[in-house]
Structure formats: C-alpha cells, structure tokens
Design a protein around this motif. Structure first.
Motif, PDB file in Angstrom:
ATOM      1  N   VAL A 100     -30.045 -17.889 -26.817  1.00  0.00           N
ATOM      2  CA  VAL A 100     -29.283 -18.050 -28.064  1.00  0.00           C
ATOM      3  C   VAL A 100     -28.527 -19.368 -27.980  1.00  0.00           C
ATOM      4  CG1 VAL A 100     -27.403 -17.151 -29.469  1.00  0.00           C
ATOM      5  CG2 VAL A 100     -29.085 -15.582 -28.466  1.00  0.00           C
ATOM      6  N   ILE A 101     -28.791 -20.243 -28.932  1.00  0.00           N
ATOM      7  CA  ILE A 101     -28.199 -21.583 -28.903  1.00  0.00           C
ATOM      8  C   ILE A 101     -27.699 -21.960 -30.287  1.00  0.00           C
ATOM      9  CG2 ILE A 101     -30.390 -22.784 -29.380  1.00  0.00           C
ATOM     10  CD1 ILE A 101     -29.393 -24.984 -27.385  1.00  0.00           C
ATOM     11  N   THR A 102     -26.693 -22.826 -30.336  1.00  0.00           N
ATOM     12  CA  THR A 102     -26.240 -23.425 -31.585  1.00  0.00           C
ATOM     13  C   THR A 102     -26.006 -24.899 -31.330  1.00  0.00           C
ATOM     14  OG1 THR A 102     -24.673 -23.241 -33.434  1.00  0.00           O
ATOM     15  CG2 THR A 102     -23.748 -23.039 -31.224  1.00  0.00           C
ATOM     16  N   ALA A 103     -26.257 -25.729 -32.330  1.00  0.00           N
ATOM     17  CA  ALA A 103     -25.985 -27.155 -32.194  1.00  0.00           C
ATOM     18  C   ALA A 103     -24.481 -27.383 -32.173  1.00  0.00           C
ATOM     19  CB  ALA A 103     -26.610 -27.921 -33.346  1.00  0.00           C
ATOM     20  N   LEU A 104     -24.037 -28.348 -31.401  1.00  0.00           N
ATOM     21  CA  LEU A 104     -22.639 -28.757 -31.438  1.00  0.00           C
ATOM     22  C   LEU A 104     -22.421 -29.676 -32.637  1.00  0.00           C
ATOM     23  CD1 LEU A 104     -21.884 -29.351 -27.651  1.00  0.00           C
ATOM     24  CD2 LEU A 104     -21.370 -27.344 -29.065  1.00  0.00           C
ATOM     25  N   GLY A 105     -21.250 -29.570 -33.229  1.00  0.00           N
ATOM     26  CA  GLY A 105     -20.976 -30.277 -34.471  1.00  0.00           C
ATOM     27  C   GLY A 105     -21.042 -31.783 -34.332  1.00  0.00           C
ATOM     28  N   GLY A 106     -21.946 -32.399 -35.097  1.00  0.00           N
ATOM     29  CA  GLY A 106     -22.149 -33.833 -35.037  1.00  0.00           C
ATOM     30  C   GLY A 106     -23.362 -34.238 -34.232  1.00  0.00           C
ATOM     31  N   SER A 107     -24.020 -33.275 -33.580  1.00  0.00           N
ATOM     32  CA  SER A 107     -25.182 -33.596 -32.755  1.00  0.00           C
ATOM     33  C   SER A 107     -26.318 -34.169 -33.591  1.00  0.00           C
ATOM     34  CB  SER A 107     -25.679 -32.340 -32.035  1.00  0.00           C
ATOM     35  OG  SER A 107     -26.883 -32.591 -31.342  1.00  0.00           O
ATOM     36  N   VAL A 178     -28.321 -32.273 -23.665  1.00  0.00           N
ATOM     37  CA  VAL A 178     -27.315 -31.529 -22.917  1.00  0.00           C
ATOM     38  C   VAL A 178     -27.096 -30.186 -23.594  1.00  0.00           C
ATOM     39  CG1 VAL A 178     -25.332 -32.511 -24.162  1.00  0.00           C
ATOM     40  CG2 VAL A 178     -25.011 -31.593 -21.867  1.00  0.00           C
ATOM     41  N   ILE A 179     -26.977 -29.141 -22.785  1.00  0.00           N
ATOM     42  CA  ILE A 179     -26.538 -27.848 -23.287  1.00  0.00           C
ATOM     43  C   ILE A 179     -25.346 -27.425 -22.445  1.00  0.00           C
ATOM     44  CG2 ILE A 179     -28.788 -27.105 -24.189  1.00  0.00           C
ATOM     45  CD1 ILE A 179     -29.124 -25.382 -21.673  1.00  0.00           C
ATOM     46  N   ILE A 180     -24.429 -26.686 -23.046  1.00  0.00           N
ATOM     47  CA  ILE A 180     -23.251 -26.227 -22.323  1.00  0.00           C
ATOM     48  C   ILE A 180     -23.139 -24.715 -22.416  1.00  0.00           C
ATOM     49  CG2 ILE A 180     -22.021 -28.384 -22.821  1.00  0.00           C
ATOM     50  CD1 ILE A 180     -20.254 -26.709 -24.802  1.00  0.00           C
ATOM     51  N   ARG A 181     -22.485 -24.122 -21.416  1.00  0.00           N
ATOM     52  CA  ARG A 181     -22.031 -22.738 -21.563  1.00  0.00           C
ATOM     53  C   ARG A 181     -20.998 -22.746 -22.679  1.00  0.00           C
ATOM     54  NH1 ARG A 181     -20.909 -17.822 -18.668  1.00  0.00           N
ATOM     55  NH2 ARG A 181     -22.163 -18.557 -16.885  1.00  0.00           N
ATOM     56  N   SER A 182     -21.130 -21.852 -23.635  1.00  0.00           N
ATOM     57  CA  SER A 182     -20.202 -21.830 -24.759  1.00  0.00           C
ATOM     58  C   SER A 182     -18.750 -21.815 -24.288  1.00  0.00           C
ATOM     59  CB  SER A 182     -20.452 -20.603 -25.635  1.00  0.00           C
ATOM     60  OG  SER A 182     -21.534 -20.810 -26.505  1.00  0.00           O
ATOM     61  N   VAL A 183     -17.919 -22.552 -25.015  1.00  0.00           N
ATOM     62  CA  VAL A 183     -16.485 -22.575 -24.742  1.00  0.00           C
ATOM     63  C   VAL A 183     -15.885 -21.314 -25.359  1.00  0.00           C
ATOM     64  CG1 VAL A 183     -14.332 -23.839 -25.032  1.00  0.00           C
ATOM     65  CG2 VAL A 183     -16.481 -25.087 -24.698  1.00  0.00           C
ATOM     66  N   THR A 185     -14.447 -16.920 -24.210  1.00  0.00           N
ATOM     67  CA  THR A 185     -14.099 -15.935 -23.185  1.00  0.00           C
ATOM     68  C   THR A 185     -14.871 -14.633 -23.326  1.00  0.00           C
ATOM     69  OG1 THR A 185     -12.212 -15.321 -24.589  1.00  0.00           O
ATOM     70  CG2 THR A 185     -11.768 -16.829 -22.766  1.00  0.00           C
ATOM     71  N   ASP A 186     -15.771 -14.568 -24.280  1.00  0.00           N
ATOM     72  CA  ASP A 186     -16.566 -13.364 -24.497  1.00  0.00           C
ATOM     73  C   ASP A 186     -17.725 -13.303 -23.519  1.00  0.00           C
ATOM     74  OD1 ASP A 186     -17.503 -15.683 -25.826  1.00  0.00           O
ATOM     75  OD2 ASP A 186     -18.998 -14.485 -26.853  1.00  0.00           O
ATOM     76  N   ASN A 187     -18.335 -12.137 -23.439  1.00  0.00           N
ATOM     77  CA  ASN A 187     -19.598 -11.975 -22.731  1.00  0.00           C
ATOM     78  C   ASN A 187     -20.569 -11.396 -23.735  1.00  0.00           C
ATOM     79  OD1 ASN A 187     -21.536 -11.857 -20.769  1.00  0.00           O
ATOM     80  ND2 ASN A 187     -20.852  -9.906 -19.931  1.00  0.00           N
ATOM     81  N   SER A 188     -21.147 -12.290 -24.531  1.00  0.00           N
ATOM     82  CA  SER A 188     -21.964 -11.851 -25.661  1.00  0.00           C
ATOM     83  C   SER A 188     -23.096 -12.831 -25.887  1.00  0.00           C
ATOM     84  CB  SER A 188     -21.105 -11.779 -26.931  1.00  0.00           C
ATOM     85  OG  SER A 188     -20.887 -13.083 -27.453  1.00  0.00           O
ATOM     86  N   ARG A 189     -23.904 -12.545 -26.890  1.00  0.00           N
ATOM     87  CA  ARG A 189     -24.969 -13.473 -27.269  1.00  0.00           C
ATOM     88  C   ARG A 189     -24.622 -14.183 -28.580  1.00  0.00           C
ATOM     89  NH1 ARG A 189     -31.015 -12.000 -26.113  1.00  0.00           N
ATOM     90  NH2 ARG A 189     -31.006 -14.211 -25.511  1.00  0.00           N
ATOM     91  N   SER A 211     -25.055 -19.137 -25.578  1.00  0.00           N
ATOM     92  CA  SER A 211     -24.104 -18.032 -25.447  1.00  0.00           C
ATOM     93  C   SER A 211     -23.736 -17.816 -23.989  1.00  0.00           C
ATOM     94  CB  SER A 211     -24.701 -16.751 -26.034  1.00  0.00           C
ATOM     95  OG  SER A 211     -25.693 -16.228 -25.175  1.00  0.00           O
ATOM     96  N   THR A 212     -22.582 -17.202 -23.758  1.00  0.00           N
ATOM     97  CA  THR A 212     -22.145 -16.969 -22.380  1.00  0.00           C
ATOM     98  C   THR A 212     -23.103 -16.025 -21.652  1.00  0.00           C
ATOM     99  OG1 THR A 212     -20.652 -15.196 -23.126  1.00  0.00           O
ATOM    100  CG2 THR A 212     -19.723 -17.415 -22.905  1.00  0.00           C
ATOM    101  N   ALA A 213     -23.653 -15.043 -22.348  1.00  0.00           N
ATOM    102  CA  ALA A 213     -24.601 -14.125 -21.714  1.00  0.00           C
ATOM    103  C   ALA A 213     -25.867 -14.868 -21.297  1.00  0.00           C
ATOM    104  CB  ALA A 213     -24.941 -12.970 -22.657  1.00  0.00           C
ATOM    105  N   ASP A 214     -26.336 -15.776 -22.133  1.00  0.00           N
ATOM    106  CA  ASP A 214     -27.515 -16.553 -21.784  1.00  0.00           C
ATOM    107  C   ASP A 214     -27.212 -17.562 -20.681  1.00  0.00           C
ATOM    108  OD1 ASP A 214     -29.898 -15.858 -23.586  1.00  0.00           O
ATOM    109  OD2 ASP A 214     -28.222 -15.898 -24.970  1.00  0.00           O
TER     110      ASP A 214
END
Length: 452
Positions: A100-107, A178-183, A185-189, A211-214
């Motif tokens: 599960v991924i989302t683009a960072l704003g401005g990418s 570049v991909i990052i672990r989502s900023v 505190t959840d453990n979700s998708r 997502s942090t789970a991914d």
C-alpha cells in the motif's frame, strides 16, 4: 512550568465570571462539531488549488456569514495545484506481493511504465547521507524510521525529514526513487502522505510512502534476503498555478477595535481523507469559540479575528501571505493562536508573552487550572501558521492537545469525522472560548513577544 502561586489574580479577577459564563454556554453547545461535520460532508478533501479547495473557500465565507460575523473577507493566495493520480507498488522478488503506497505531496511521476529496481534500506536519513553512490545508484531507497507514540507528538519532527528531504538525499547518490515508512504511529495499511521538497540543483526522483504494516513486511524480508526487487508506478502531476484564499471573519471591538485577538486554523487538507482532524477540527473550534464569546457576552471590547488559512499543508503559504498583506498592522495583534492538532483534549497552555506581563494573567490561568489545564513554558511558536509572528513581536499561545492517537490518522484516508469525539472537541471549544473572552474583554497586553 510556573507554580500556581506565582501568578496574580488581580487586576483581571472580574473576568473569571465572564470565562465561567462562556464555559457554561459551551457545555450546552455542539457548534464546533457541527461546523466540522458541515465542512467534511459538504466539502470533503480540499488540497490547495483544487476544486475541493475552491468549494471550501465558498463554504467558509457562507458559514462565517451564517454565524453572524460582522465582517467576512478574503485574501488571495497563489498556490501550485498538484494531483496525486494513480500509485502502485509491489515486491517483484523474492516474495511477490502488493504494497500500500501513496505519493508524497509534490512528487513527480515515474515513467509511464513505472520503475523496477532493487531496493536498499536505510534506518534513517542520516544513514542515507553517509552511504556511497555505489550502494544506492540505480536503486529504490527505502527509509525505514519508526515514529514513536507521544502525547505531545514530539517524535514527528524527528521523522518528518525522511519525507521532506529523502528524495533529494537519495537522488544525490543516484537513486531512481525513494519510498519511506509512513510518518505515523498506527500499525495499519493506511499510507500517510505529506509534503516533500526538491532541490533545483539535484535531479528529481519520485517519492512515496508505504503503510507502516507494509514497511514492517518489507523490513522482515530484509532479515532473510538482501536482493529485493520492487516495482513502482506513480502518476502524480502538477496542475499549474491557482488562486486560493485566506478566509477571515471578525467581531469588531467596541472599545479598542484596532487591537486584534487572532485565533486561527487552516482550511485546506490533504486529498486522501476528509480532513476532519487536520484541520477541520481546528476550523470548528476557533469559529465556535468566537461565536460563543459574541453570543454569550455581547460584542467584544477588542476585535476578535478568525483566520482560516489557505495552503498550510504545502508550506504555510497562506500564513506568509497574511504577514505580507498585514505587515503594517501586525503590531496591533494582542495575541495569536492556532488550533491544528486534531481534537484531543487540551492539557496545557504554553505562551510567548512579555515576561514582565505574563504573570498578570492569573485569572486566565486559574480558570484553566480549574479545568485541569496547567501553565507551561513561555517559549512556544504558537502553531504552524502563526509561527512567523513572534519574530514580528506578536505574542502567541499554544493550547496543547492530547495527540496520543493523532498520528494514527494524520494525512491518511482514515482522517474522517468519526475520529472526532464530540466530548473532546467540546472541551477544546470551551477552552478556546474562555481564552478568547479573557483576551478580548480585558486590557491585558502581553506585547511584545520575547525574541528567544
């Protein structure tokens, strides 16, 4: 933290009755919640410059007029509109599966057919900056920094540089993306978006958050495998310059109309959820607080100004425009504050007041102490959109909210109205109304803000 016995109740002790009156009125009002509900249902997501943003501006004008503000007006703000588009990420080998991924704003976007490349993992941005080009060139960088849960959200600032600066640092070493672990505190998708930056002197590469789970799953793969190949396809795009607006409502002061009590929130949001916590809650809280003061106590002595800032999410654009447009009258602001941390209950008041005047506001501190709210430091910047005001001598406050679970939802599709507890936002509404009543109806003057 100041001991309770160091502040003075006089000369503003009479204001205790007014603050009690607005508190009681607030406890019988659900206005802040109803305002957020209206914004999220009738407008929804409102990324700067988008059609949703334009609807939000029209909604805000109509809502402030509906609530009876004496004066409602706008300040034009030029913003770049960016569209998220399609995003897909998947492990190609050795264990094929989707992420599960989302683009960072401005990418920027990937090439139309996407990118397929080996992944290299770093624990944090500092580790990446110490890597060699040989380790990174041609690969997809994975920044895997965990954010810790904290009531004040203090770990956010330690992790967010991955999001903001990761693409530049990875590109310097020849990375393809570049991909990052989502900023978060959840453990979700649910993946967390947020703004990122490029450097004109460095090649631009696509940037996303998983997502942090991914991220946990990908990290576990690295425990047994070093040769992990990822496929990434993101089709974000720039949509050109647009005009947005700061929307402003005022209740004009009867005795000192040129002295301003400025309370604020930001009107824009990211496009994944409906922006209920970030920052619909703030919009509801400060709007309701101003209305309750007027409704309960009548016209304020000082002008109460509600500012709903444009384009906070992409870099405080509306806030900087406000300072430029009002540079000749900033000295008239008695105090500025912003609600931009969800709807968790307030537990502390921080200030940036002239130290010689700070302890004269004992009636305010006593009224808040009776609600379990302590007096904190005198060094706050007041919140994102008012953070540039202390440098201009403008006093600010921060009403610190319980953000224990705020970063579970921050910048995700899960930031929706059901995450707001009516009793919590009502407590915020009460506190903001009490503070606004004190600042607007006494002659307490904490100017100038100390330069730290």
């Amino acid at each position: 933290m100041a001991p309770a016995n160091t502040y003075e109740l006089s000369p503003y002790e009479a204001s205790l009755a007014q603050m009690d009156a607005v508190k009681k009125a607030s406890q019988n009002s659900d206005l802040s919640y109803e305002v957020v509900k209206s914004l999220t249902v009738e407008v929804g997501p409102r990324i700067p410059g988008s059609a949703g943003d334009k609807r939000a501006v029209a909604w805000a004008e109509a809502k402030l007029n509906e609530l009876g503000f004496d004066k409602v007006y706008k300040q034009a703000v030029r913003v770049r509109n960016w569209e998220r588009g399609f995003a897909d990420a998947r492990v190609v080998s050795p264990f094929p599966q989707e992420l599960v991924i989302t683009a960072l704003g401005g990418s920027i976007a990937t090439p139309e057919k996407g990118i397929e490349a080996p992944v290299v993992m770093f624990a944090d941005l500092e580790s990446l900056t110490q890597a060699s080009s040989a380790e990174v060139a041609g690969k997809i960088v994975f920044l895997n920094t965990r954010m810790q849960r904290d009531r004040a959200g203090k770990f956010y600032g330690r992790v967010v540089p991955n999001r903001v600066n990761g693409a530049v640092q990875a590109a310097k070493l020849g990375a393809q993306a570049v991909i990052i672990r989502s900023v978060g505190t959840d453990n979700s998708r649910f993946a967390h978006t947020g703004v990122m930056r490029y450097d004109d002197d460095v090649a631009k590469i696509p940037a996303g958050a998983i997502s942090t789970a991914d991220a946990d799953n990908l990290e576990a793969m690295f425990e047994t495998q070093s040769d992990i190949v990822l496929s990434l396809n993101m089709q974000a795009k720039e949509a050109g310059w647009q005009t947005s607006y700061n929307v402003i409502g005022e209740f004009t002061g009867t005795e000192k109309p040129d002295e301003i009590v400025l309370i604020s929130a930001h009107l824009d949001s990211w496009d994944e959820g409906t922006g209920a916590l970030d920052d619909g809650a703030g919009v509801g809280i400060v709007t309701a607080a101003a209305k309750l003061v007027k409704e309960t106590l009548g016209q304020p002595k000082r002008t109460v100004r509600v500012v709903l800032y444009a384009a906070e999410e992409i870099g405080l654009v509306g806030a900087y425009q406000y300072v430029r447009d009002n540079k000749d009258t900033l000295e008239n602001i008695i105090m500025a504050a912003e609600s931009d941390f969800g709807a968790g209950q307030i537990y502390q008041l921080d200030t940036r007041f002239d130290p010689a005047a700070r302890m004269q506001a004992g009636a305010l501190y006593q009224a808040l102490e009776d609600m379990g709210i302590t007096l904190g430091n005198n060094t706050t910047n007041g919140g994102p959109d008012v953070s540039m005001l202390p440098a201009q001598g403008v006093p600010v406050i921060a009403l610190r909210q319980d953000g224990t679970y705020y970063f579970d939802y921050h910048h995700t599709a899960n930031d929706t109205l059901d995450k707001i507890k009516p009793e919590d936002i009502q407590q915020n509404q009460s506190v903001w109304a009490m503070v606004t009543a004190f600042m607007a109806n006494t002659d307490f003057d904490p100017r100038p803000a100390p330069q730290l």
